[in-house]
Design a protein around this motif. Sequence first.
Motif: not given
Length: 48
Positions: A1-13
């Motif tokens: 089953m597909a697992v959602p990835k962790k959210r990338t931080s705003i600073s990294k983005k």
Amino acid sequence: MAVPKKRTSISKKKIRKTFWKRGGYWTALKSFSLAKSISTGNSKTFFV
């Protein structure tokens, strides 16, 4: 089953976006410089 990835931080983005934009800036600067040298006739590498 597909697992959602962790959210990338705003600073990294933001860092990645800035880095990507910077590359476009230098490319635009080079092309503008080449166009300027062609229009003035000072270009030694580009023949029209």
